[in-house]
Design an enzyme around this catalytic site. Structure first.
Site, PDB file in Angstrom:
ATOM      1  N   HIS A  45       0.862  -1.259   0.025  1.00  0.00           N
ATOM      2  CA  HIS A  45      -0.121   0.180  -0.010  1.00  0.00           C
ATOM      3  C   HIS A  45       0.809   1.433   0.095  1.00  0.00           C
ATOM      4  CE1 HIS A  45      -3.693  -2.199   1.559  1.00  0.00           C
ATOM      5  NE2 HIS A  45      -2.703  -2.831   2.080  1.00  0.00           N
ATOM      6  N   GLU A 127       2.319  -1.316   4.433  1.00  0.00           N
ATOM      7  CA  GLU A 127       2.307   0.495   3.937  1.00  0.00           C
ATOM      8  C   GLU A 127       3.572   0.922   3.697  1.00  0.00           C
ATOM      9  OE1 GLU A 127      -0.526   2.248   3.366  1.00  0.00           O
ATOM     10  OE2 GLU A 127      -2.440   1.292   4.399  1.00  0.00           O
ATOM     11  N   ASP A 176      -3.330   2.848  -5.078  1.00  0.00           N
ATOM     12  CA  ASP A 176      -1.952   2.794  -4.346  1.00  0.00           C
ATOM     13  C   ASP A 176      -1.378   1.479  -4.594  1.00  0.00           C
ATOM     14  OD1 ASP A 176      -4.249   2.111  -2.530  1.00  0.00           O
ATOM     15  OD2 ASP A 176      -2.515   1.651  -1.093  1.00  0.00           O
TER      16      ASP A 176
END
Length: 200
Positions: A45, A127, A176
């Protein structure tokens, strides 16, 4: 030029699902994986809070349900969301873990991979601090590759698992990590990790 020596040395404890070295900040936005779930997908992400801004503590606060809505107008629109990720790779390559890898982080949302829905059930969500149209930092690729290598070494079901973007499992809903993410660079870093090469 990428060198194995630039990648951090990471290890995952199979008993706890925690990676070291990493800052540990437990997110409440997690739960048990379904009985019999097999972890066999890694999802990458990108996140920045506020959008396009890097640094600060806003991502940690968001994942821990502590975001101060008075600090930026955008925060009011996401304050009620309950999301997390297993780990966050900061711009400088530092690593923060929010959820043990054997537990389910709430990172994917409505999602599907190879015909299977609810990707949270069987994936690890990582992330990167970044946004779709700004190049990610070299240190982030090194840490991401080192983390993936550590996960593959700990969980046999991840040894040959797909590594995909959030946009791949939620097309049309998520973009993303975006066009700025260089999958070729990640592949090169993973190859160096797998080969065990080093440069003095």
């Amino acid at each position: 030029m990428l060198h194995r020596a630039q990648s951090p040395s990471l290890s995952v404890d199979p008993a706890t699902g925690l990676v070291a070295p990493a800052r540990q900040c437990t997110s409440p936005n997690q739960d048990l994986r379904p009985s019999g779930a097999v972890i066999d997908l890694i999802v990458v992400h990108g996140i920045s809070l506020p959008p396009g801004a890097f640094g600060g503590d806003h991502v940690r606060a968001f994942f821990c349900n502590q975001l101060d809505t008075t600090e930026h107008p955008y925060f009011a629109s996401i304050a009620d969301l309950r999301v997390s990720a297993h780990a966050l790779v900061h711009r400088d390559g530092a690593l923060t873990q929010f959820v043990a890898f054997d537990r389910r982080a709430w990172h994917a949302g409505v999602s599907s991979h190879n015909g299977r829905e609810r990707c949270n059930d069987f994936s690890v969500g990582i992330e990167l601090e970044g946004c779709d149209d700004v190049p990610y930092a070299s240190a982030q690729y090194n840490t991401l590759a080192a983390l993936i290598a550590a996960l593959r070494a700990t969980y046999p079901t991840l040894a040959n698992a797909d590594v995909v973007g959030h946009s791949d499992i939620a097309p049309g809903r998520k973009t993303d990590p975006g066009a700025a993410f260089d999958w070729t660079q990640l592949d090169a870093c993973l190859a160096l990790c797998a080969g065990g090469e080093s440069s003095a």
